[in-house]
Each structure stands twice: as structure tokens, then as C-alpha cells.
Design a protein around this motif. Structure first.
Motif, PDB file in Angstrom:
ATOM      1  N   LYS A 173       0.902  -1.155   0.184  1.00  0.00           N
ATOM      2  CA  LYS A 173       0.168  -0.068   0.224  1.00  0.00           C
ATOM      3  C   LYS A 173       0.777   1.194  -0.096  1.00  0.00           C
ATOM      4  O   LYS A 173       0.411   2.358   0.309  1.00  0.00           O
ATOM      5  CB  LYS A 173      -1.236   0.184   1.230  1.00  0.00           C
ATOM      6  N   ILE A 174       2.126   1.076  -0.361  1.00  0.00           N
ATOM      7  CA  ILE A 174       2.974   2.196  -0.364  1.00  0.00           C
ATOM      8  C   ILE A 174       3.454   2.306  -1.919  1.00  0.00           C
ATOM      9  O   ILE A 174       3.319   3.447  -2.484  1.00  0.00           O
ATOM     10  CB  ILE A 174       4.450   1.992   0.563  1.00  0.00           C
ATOM     11  N   ILE A 175       3.714   1.158  -2.586  1.00  0.00           N
ATOM     12  CA  ILE A 175       4.187   1.294  -4.011  1.00  0.00           C
ATOM     13  C   ILE A 175       3.154   0.126  -4.725  1.00  0.00           C
ATOM     14  O   ILE A 175       3.291  -1.245  -3.973  1.00  0.00           O
ATOM     15  CB  ILE A 175       5.656   0.855  -4.070  1.00  0.00           C
ATOM     16  N   SER A 176       2.665   0.578  -5.742  1.00  0.00           N
ATOM     17  CA  SER A 176       1.674  -0.418  -6.526  1.00  0.00           C
ATOM     18  C   SER A 176       2.338  -0.566  -7.678  1.00  0.00           C
ATOM     19  O   SER A 176       1.715  -1.425  -8.718  1.00  0.00           O
ATOM     20  CB  SER A 176       0.335   0.248  -6.693  1.00  0.00           C
ATOM     21  N   ASP A 177       3.546  -0.177  -8.331  1.00  0.00           N
ATOM     22  CA  ASP A 177       4.239  -0.495  -9.442  1.00  0.00           C
ATOM     23  C   ASP A 177       4.777  -2.133  -9.603  1.00  0.00           C
ATOM     24  O   ASP A 177       4.860  -2.558  -8.547  1.00  0.00           O
ATOM     25  CB  ASP A 177       5.347   0.334  -9.586  1.00  0.00           C
ATOM     26  N   LYS A 178       4.690  -2.470 -10.882  1.00  0.00           N
ATOM     27  CA  LYS A 178       5.324  -3.718 -11.165  1.00  0.00           C
ATOM     28  C   LYS A 178       6.549  -3.719 -11.355  1.00  0.00           C
ATOM     29  O   LYS A 178       7.154  -2.567 -11.800  1.00  0.00           O
ATOM     30  CB  LYS A 178       4.427  -4.473 -12.210  1.00  0.00           C
ATOM     31  N   CYS A 179       7.321  -4.805 -11.425  1.00  0.00           N
ATOM     32  CA  CYS A 179       9.047  -4.914 -11.742  1.00  0.00           C
ATOM     33  C   CYS A 179       8.880  -4.920 -13.226  1.00  0.00           C
ATOM     34  O   CYS A 179       8.132  -5.901 -13.864  1.00  0.00           O
ATOM     35  CB  CYS A 179       9.288  -6.194 -11.195  1.00  0.00           C
ATOM     36  N   LEU A 180       9.899  -4.433 -13.571  1.00  0.00           N
ATOM     37  CA  LEU A 180      10.109  -4.251 -15.095  1.00  0.00           C
ATOM     38  C   LEU A 180      11.485  -5.125 -15.501  1.00  0.00           C
ATOM     39  O   LEU A 180      12.248  -5.524 -14.641  1.00  0.00           O
ATOM     40  CB  LEU A 180      10.214  -2.868 -15.589  1.00  0.00           C
ATOM     41  N   ASP A 181      11.859  -5.012 -16.745  1.00  0.00           N
ATOM     42  CA  ASP A 181      12.848  -5.742 -17.000  1.00  0.00           C
ATOM     43  C   ASP A 181      14.254  -4.860 -16.908  1.00  0.00           C
ATOM     44  O   ASP A 181      14.123  -3.636 -16.171  1.00  0.00           O
ATOM     45  CB  ASP A 181      12.919  -6.157 -18.337  1.00  0.00           C
ATOM     46  N   ASP A 182      15.305  -5.261 -17.419  1.00  0.00           N
ATOM     47  CA  ASP A 182      16.648  -4.734 -17.252  1.00  0.00           C
ATOM     48  C   ASP A 182      17.116  -3.947 -18.698  1.00  0.00           C
ATOM     49  O   ASP A 182      18.412  -3.822 -18.927  1.00  0.00           O
ATOM     50  CB  ASP A 182      17.676  -5.366 -16.659  1.00  0.00           C
ATOM     51  N   ASN A 183      16.286  -3.396 -19.281  1.00  0.00           N
ATOM     52  CA  ASN A 183      16.721  -2.760 -20.685  1.00  0.00           C
ATOM     53  C   ASN A 183      17.194  -1.515 -20.379  1.00  0.00           C
ATOM     54  O   ASN A 183      16.327  -0.594 -20.313  1.00  0.00           O
ATOM     55  CB  ASN A 183      15.342  -2.709 -21.651  1.00  0.00           C
ATOM     56  N   MET A 184      18.496  -1.391 -20.236  1.00  0.00           N
ATOM     57  CA  MET A 184      18.881   0.004 -19.877  1.00  0.00           C
ATOM     58  C   MET A 184      18.924   1.006 -20.967  1.00  0.00           C
ATOM     59  O   MET A 184      18.967   2.088 -20.664  1.00  0.00           O
ATOM     60  CB  MET A 184      20.505  -0.278 -19.449  1.00  0.00           C
ATOM     61  N   GLU A 185      18.930   0.488 -22.278  1.00  0.00           N
ATOM     62  CA  GLU A 185      18.659   1.540 -23.321  1.00  0.00           C
ATOM     63  C   GLU A 185      17.479   2.275 -23.266  1.00  0.00           C
ATOM     64  O   GLU A 185      17.154   3.544 -23.583  1.00  0.00           O
ATOM     65  CB  GLU A 185      19.246   0.879 -24.820  1.00  0.00           C
ATOM     66  N   LYS A 186      16.464   1.406 -23.183  1.00  0.00           N
ATOM     67  CA  LYS A 186      15.007   1.859 -22.845  1.00  0.00           C
ATOM     68  C   LYS A 186      14.874   2.993 -21.714  1.00  0.00           C
ATOM     69  O   LYS A 186      14.269   3.883 -21.866  1.00  0.00           O
ATOM     70  CB  LYS A 186      13.921   0.902 -23.024  1.00  0.00           C
ATOM     71  N   LEU A 187      15.436   2.489 -20.720  1.00  0.00           N
ATOM     72  CA  LEU A 187      15.415   3.026 -19.387  1.00  0.00           C
ATOM     73  C   LEU A 187      16.235   4.553 -19.503  1.00  0.00           C
ATOM     74  O   LEU A 187      15.566   5.564 -19.073  1.00  0.00           O
ATOM     75  CB  LEU A 187      16.087   2.278 -18.311  1.00  0.00           C
ATOM     76  N   ALA A 188      17.096   4.542 -20.301  1.00  0.00           N
ATOM     77  CA  ALA A 188      18.044   5.735 -20.502  1.00  0.00           C
ATOM     78  C   ALA A 188      17.172   6.964 -21.273  1.00  0.00           C
ATOM     79  O   ALA A 188      17.172   8.072 -20.968  1.00  0.00           O
ATOM     80  CB  ALA A 188      19.118   5.554 -21.282  1.00  0.00           C
ATOM     81  N   GLU A 189      15.948   6.493 -22.061  1.00  0.00           N
ATOM     82  CA  GLU A 189      15.015   7.236 -22.796  1.00  0.00           C
ATOM     83  C   GLU A 189      13.929   8.187 -21.762  1.00  0.00           C
ATOM     84  O   GLU A 189      13.446   9.080 -22.006  1.00  0.00           O
ATOM     85  CB  GLU A 189      14.299   6.492 -23.823  1.00  0.00           C
ATOM     86  N   GLU A 190      13.925   7.147 -20.559  1.00  0.00           N
ATOM     87  CA  GLU A 190      12.600   7.736 -19.830  1.00  0.00           C
ATOM     88  C   GLU A 190      12.968   8.310 -18.348  1.00  0.00           C
ATOM     89  O   GLU A 190      12.396   8.709 -17.852  1.00  0.00           O
ATOM     90  CB  GLU A 190      11.742   6.419 -19.323  1.00  0.00           C
ATOM     91  N   VAL A 191      14.529   8.042 -18.068  1.00  0.00           N
ATOM     92  CA  VAL A 191      14.775   8.959 -16.731  1.00  0.00           C
ATOM     93  C   VAL A 191      15.993   9.666 -16.930  1.00  0.00           C
ATOM     94  O   VAL A 191      16.693   9.717 -17.925  1.00  0.00           O
ATOM     95  CB  VAL A 191      14.954   7.522 -15.594  1.00  0.00           C
TER      96      VAL A 191
END
Length: 346
Positions: free
Chosen positions: A51-69
Motif C-alpha cells: 500500500k506504499i508502492i503499486s508498481d510492477k517490476c520491469l526488465d533490465d533494458n538499460m537503453e530503453k530506461l535511459a530514454e525515460e529517466v
């Protein structure tokens, strides 16, 4: 608001990153990476976040991640970050790596001690070693920071002023360190079972622990010459915390006041280093759950040796807390942001 992504969010250090960042006024987590728990609710892995975090775990795609953070934390095993990182990723996001991949500048030393082929040695020179109190300016101007190991953090911070001032014989240093079981990670291993750890203390990695070259390299920078040490870690039956006891020969006779003034010279303005009052020796319970490093020393006039004792929480100042401290420095926000938790006691 700094957008953060964590690869390896379901390890012990990773979940501590989550705990610290969800209460950070200038950061928000956009990616809970965990290749072991893809599509599983993060709070199902760690029920303390229910009830603090509702997010699901994602993969380890660093290139995609770099686009978003804006910043990527890699709380992953050795070899992972160096196998994925590239110029394009670093042009889009800052990276703070909690593994050893970029801690040791000599690639041959890394490959010898970790028995891995380094996949990105071209970034070793430009990466910053993220020992915040020592390398603040380097960290501030880097897109890739190597978060120090837990034992090196506790050990190097303890002796850095004395080596820098040339007060101890750099060839006399003996480091006796003790760590709680969380330092071994969350993976299921026979040696980590309750019956193996409880009611027991053991030395491990004697003469060949992989943090040895990291400690020696940083001590050598401080001393301005090559430093070789004896380093022996021990596993003790508690969840978290590191206590190091360091022995070194003084080059000349020194008083308590003289040594104390040296520590004050380097650390009096540091919020996360606490030099304790005379004769008060650090204990792990006084730093539990915090980003503090407690340090004190005693001089043995009979042998002309100094004994330095230090304590940290291996998962906070030894991992996640220092990583957040590095992020604060890299993004030029107040360094203590999100990190002023009072140690948990008892």
C-alpha cells in the motif's frame, strides 16, 4: 524532479534505494527493474512496501530506461553494468553503478581479482569513484559514478586523513572487518542459511577478498605512494552493519589532541561523518538504517600504534545511501536531501 530508474531493485541494496528515493523530495522512481520478478508487484516481493508502492517490476533494458529517466542506478552483480553501458546511454542519463565494474581504474587488476573480462574499459578513466566526502568535485562533473564497496567505504574514510597527512606507516596497515549477513546478498546459498550463520562467526576471503585492491587503490591515492594492506573480513550473525578495526604504526609519537585535530581538518564540515567523543567507540547499532559513518581511535603508546574503529550500515552508507548522496551531488542539489534519517535504535 529527478526521474530515477533502478535496475536490480529487488536485491537488498536495491530495495533500500527504493525506500530512500520514495521519500526524497527531489526524486521519483519511474522504473523498478528486476529480471527475476518481471511483471510482479514490487510490494509482493517486499511486503514492507504494501500500500506504499503499486508498481510492477520491469526488465533490465538499460537503453530503453535511459530514454525515460535522468539517472539509472544499477544494483547488480559485477559485469552487468559494464556489459550494457555505452556512449548513447551516458548521453541521455547519468549512471550510478553499485557494482565493482568501474571502481578499480586498472583493468588488469579488476580482471584478476573478479575473474571477469571487463566489457567497457574505455569508461574507466572518465568514471568517478563515488566516495562522496573525498571525491565530491569529480562526482559533480561525471555522468558515470562507481559507488564504492561497503568495506572500502568504512575503511578508507577511517584512515584517509592519516594517510593524507603522512602520519602512519602505509606498509603497516591491518584491517579487521565484520559484517552482517545482508552483505552476502539475497540469493539462496547454504552458507547464508540461519543454522550456518546463527551462533557463529567466521573469517572469509582471507588474503583474497575482492575489496582488497579497491581499498589499496584508494589508500594509495591518499598516501601518494603504493599501499599494501592485510584485510580480513568476518561474517557475524546480525542482519546489517559493518565494524572495522584498523591497526597502523605511527611514524612519530602523536597525542590524542594532535590526531583529533587531523580528523577535524578533513571532516569537521561533513554531515555524514561523526568523529565520536574521546573514549567513545563506534557501535553498529548507532548507525543502523542511516547514512552516517562513526569513527574514533585510540593510541597505544606502548607499541606506538593507532587503532581506528569505524561503523556504518552496509546497506546505506555502504550502498544505497551513498548512491543517493552521489545522485544529489551529480544533480547539484543539497547533499543531505533524503538522507537525514535518525539511526534506528534499538
Amino acid at each position: 524532479m529527478i526521474k530515477a530508474g533502478i535496475i536490480g531493485s529487488t536485491g537488498y541494496a536495491g530495495q533500500e534505494l527504493v525506500r530512500l528515493l520514495i521519500n526524497h523530495k527531489s526524486a521519483e522512481i519511474k522504473w523498478f527493474g528486476s529480471k527475476s520478478y518481471i511483471n510482479k508487484n514490487f510490494s509482493d516481493v517486499y511486503q514492507n512496501f504494501f500500500k506504499i508502492i503499486s508498481d510492477k517490476c520491469l526488465d533490465d533494458n538499460m537503453e530503453k530506461l535511459a530514454e525515460e529517466v535522468d539517472v539509472i542506478f544499477t544494483a547488480t552483480p559485477q559485469g552487468f553494468c559494464s556489459s550494457l553501458i555505452n556512449e548513447e546511454i551516458l548521453s541521455k542519463a547519468k549512471v550510478i553503478d553499485l557494482s565493482a565494474d568501474f571502481r578499480i581504474k586498472d583493468v588488469d587488476v579488476y580482471e584478476e581479482w573478479y575473474e571477469l573480462k571487463h566489457k567497457s574499459p574505455q569508461f574507466l578513466k572518465s568514471s568517478a569513484y563515488g566516495l562522496c566526502e573525498i571525491n565530491r568535485e569529480l562526482i559533480k562533473n561525471s555522468n558515470l559514478v562507481a559507488n564504492p564497496g561497503c568495506y572500502p567505504t568504512c575503511t578508507v574514510l577511517s584512515v584517509y586523513p592519516l594517510l593524507k597527512e603522512g602520519l602512519i606507516d602505509e606498509n603497516s596497515i591491518i584491517v579487521d572487518a565484520k559484517s552482517g549477513a545482508s552483505g552476502t546478498g539475497r540469493s539462496a546459498k547454504t552458507d547464508n542459511l540461519f543454522c550456518e550463520i546463527n551462533e557463529n562467526i567466521k573469517a572469509y576471503g582471507v588474503t583474497n577478498h575482492r575489496h582488497t585492491p579497491e581499498i589499496e587503490e584508494q589508500m594509495s591515492y591518499a598516501a601518494g605512494k603504493t599501499v599494501k594492506i592485510n584485510f580480513t573480513p568476518h561474517l557475524i550473525p546480525m542482519n546489517r552493519g559493518i565494524l572495522t578495526t584498523i591497526y597502523a604504526s605511527l611514524k612519530n609519537e602523536q597525542t590524542y589532541e594532535e590526531i583529533s585535530s587531523v580528523y577535524d581538518k578533513y571532516y569537521s564540515g561533513e554531515r555524514f561523518i561523526r568523529i565520536l567523543d574521546k573514549d567513545v567507540l563506534p557501535q553498529t547499532r548507532w548507525v543502523k538504517g542511516s547514512n552516517f559513518t562513526d569513527i574514533n581511535f585510540k593510541i597505544d603508546s606502548r607499541t606506538n600504534r593507532i587503532i581506528i574503529i569505524a561503523a556504518i550500515d552496509n546497506l546505506i552508507k555502504g550502498a544505497a545511501g551513498q548512491a543517493v548522496q552521489n545522485m544529489n551531488i551529480m544533480f547539484k542539489i543539497e547533499e543531505i536531501t533524503g538522507l537525514m534519517q535518525v539511526p534506528v535504535f534499538p
